[in-house]
Design a protein around this motif. Structure first.
Motif, short mmCIF file in Angstrom:
data_model
loop_
_atom_site.label_atom_id
_atom_site.label_comp_id
_atom_site.label_asym_id
_atom_site.label_seq_id
_atom_site.Cartn_x
_atom_site.Cartn_y
_atom_site.Cartn_z
N THR A 44 -2.08 -3.39 6.55
CA THR A 44 -2.90 -2.96 5.33
C THR A 44 -3.54 -1.71 5.93
N VAL A 45 -3.34 -0.62 5.20
CA VAL A 45 -3.93 0.83 5.76
C VAL A 45 -4.91 1.20 4.73
N GLY A 46 -6.27 1.55 5.04
CA GLY A 46 -7.33 2.18 4.51
C GLY A 46 -7.36 3.63 4.60
N VAL A 47 -7.13 4.37 3.48
CA VAL A 47 -7.28 6.05 3.33
C VAL A 47 -7.91 6.19 2.01
N GLN A 48 -8.70 7.09 2.03
CA GLN A 48 -9.24 7.90 0.95
C GLN A 48 -8.45 8.07 -0.29
N GLU B 145 -2.75 6.45 -2.77
CA GLU B 145 -1.57 6.91 -3.56
C GLU B 145 -0.73 7.98 -2.70
N ALA B 146 -1.23 8.69 -1.67
CA ALA B 146 -0.64 9.67 -0.86
C ALA B 146 0.10 9.02 0.32
N VAL B 147 0.06 7.84 0.36
CA VAL B 147 0.92 7.26 1.49
C VAL B 147 2.27 6.56 0.78
N ASP B 148 3.30 6.83 1.58
CA ASP B 148 4.67 6.40 1.48
C ASP B 148 4.69 4.91 2.45
N CYS B 149 4.50 3.76 1.69
CA CYS B 149 4.28 2.56 2.28
C CYS B 149 5.93 2.24 2.77
N SER C 89 5.66 -5.96 5.42
CA SER C 89 5.14 -5.29 4.21
C SER C 89 3.75 -4.46 4.35
N VAL C 90 3.91 -3.37 3.82
CA VAL C 90 2.90 -2.39 3.86
C VAL C 90 2.23 -2.24 2.73
N THR C 91 0.80 -2.42 2.61
CA THR C 91 0.16 -1.93 1.40
C THR C 91 -1.12 -0.80 1.81
N THR C 92 -1.52 -0.08 0.99
CA THR C 92 -2.54 0.90 1.06
C THR C 92 -3.71 0.38 0.28
N VAL C 93 -4.99 0.67 0.86
CA VAL C 93 -6.24 0.33 0.06
C VAL C 93 -7.07 1.46 0.04
N GLU C 94 -8.08 1.42 -0.75
CA GLU C 94 -9.01 2.64 -0.47
C GLU C 94 -9.78 2.38 0.45
N GLY C 95 -10.12 3.42 1.57
CA GLY C 95 -10.81 3.10 2.82
C GLY C 95 -10.63 4.19 3.89
#
Length: 114
Positions: A56-60, A63-67, A80-86
């Motif tokens: 799980t990756v948190g960035v502002q 949608e700018a990250v290619d999981c 599995s890789v997901t992104t969240v707001e952080g």
């Protein structure tokens, strides 16, 4: 049969000048796994393919990250890789430059054998 988490590592990465969320995310994941060694696979004769890895990756701007690209860079397991707001975007008030900071949690699971 359910999985049991046996490791969680946290990491932080940044991109100081390019406002590149992908680069910051990759560095956060690398920071998390760089400090890990799991000798139990050899000690218990376990197959790495049994391991499920959840990142799980948190960035502002998630949608700018290619999981898929991040998952392809990890060495072992079913990933599995997901992104969240952080994370953080830190703005230099003098130059307007934005430093992108990403955080990552890397969790590894194996089938429960209880």
């Amino acid at each position: 049969m359910s999985d049991q988490r046996f490791i969680i590592e946290m990491g932080m990465g940044n991109d100081q000048y390019g406002r590149d969320y992908q680069k910051a995310a990759r560095r956060a994941i690398e920071d998390a796994i760089r400090h890990s060694s799991i000798p139990m696979f050899d000690a218990l004769d376990l197959d790495h393919a049994e391991m499920r890895v959840v990142v799980t990756v948190g960035v502002q701007k998630p949608e700018a990250v290619d999981c898929a690209a991040l998952a392809a860079g990890l060495p072992r397991g079913r990933i599995s890789v997901t992104t969240v707001e952080g994370g953080l975007d830190v703005i230099n008030p003098d130059s307007g430059n934005v430093i992108v900071i990403a955080t990552a949690a890397v969790e590894a699971f194996l089938p429960f054998r209880g």
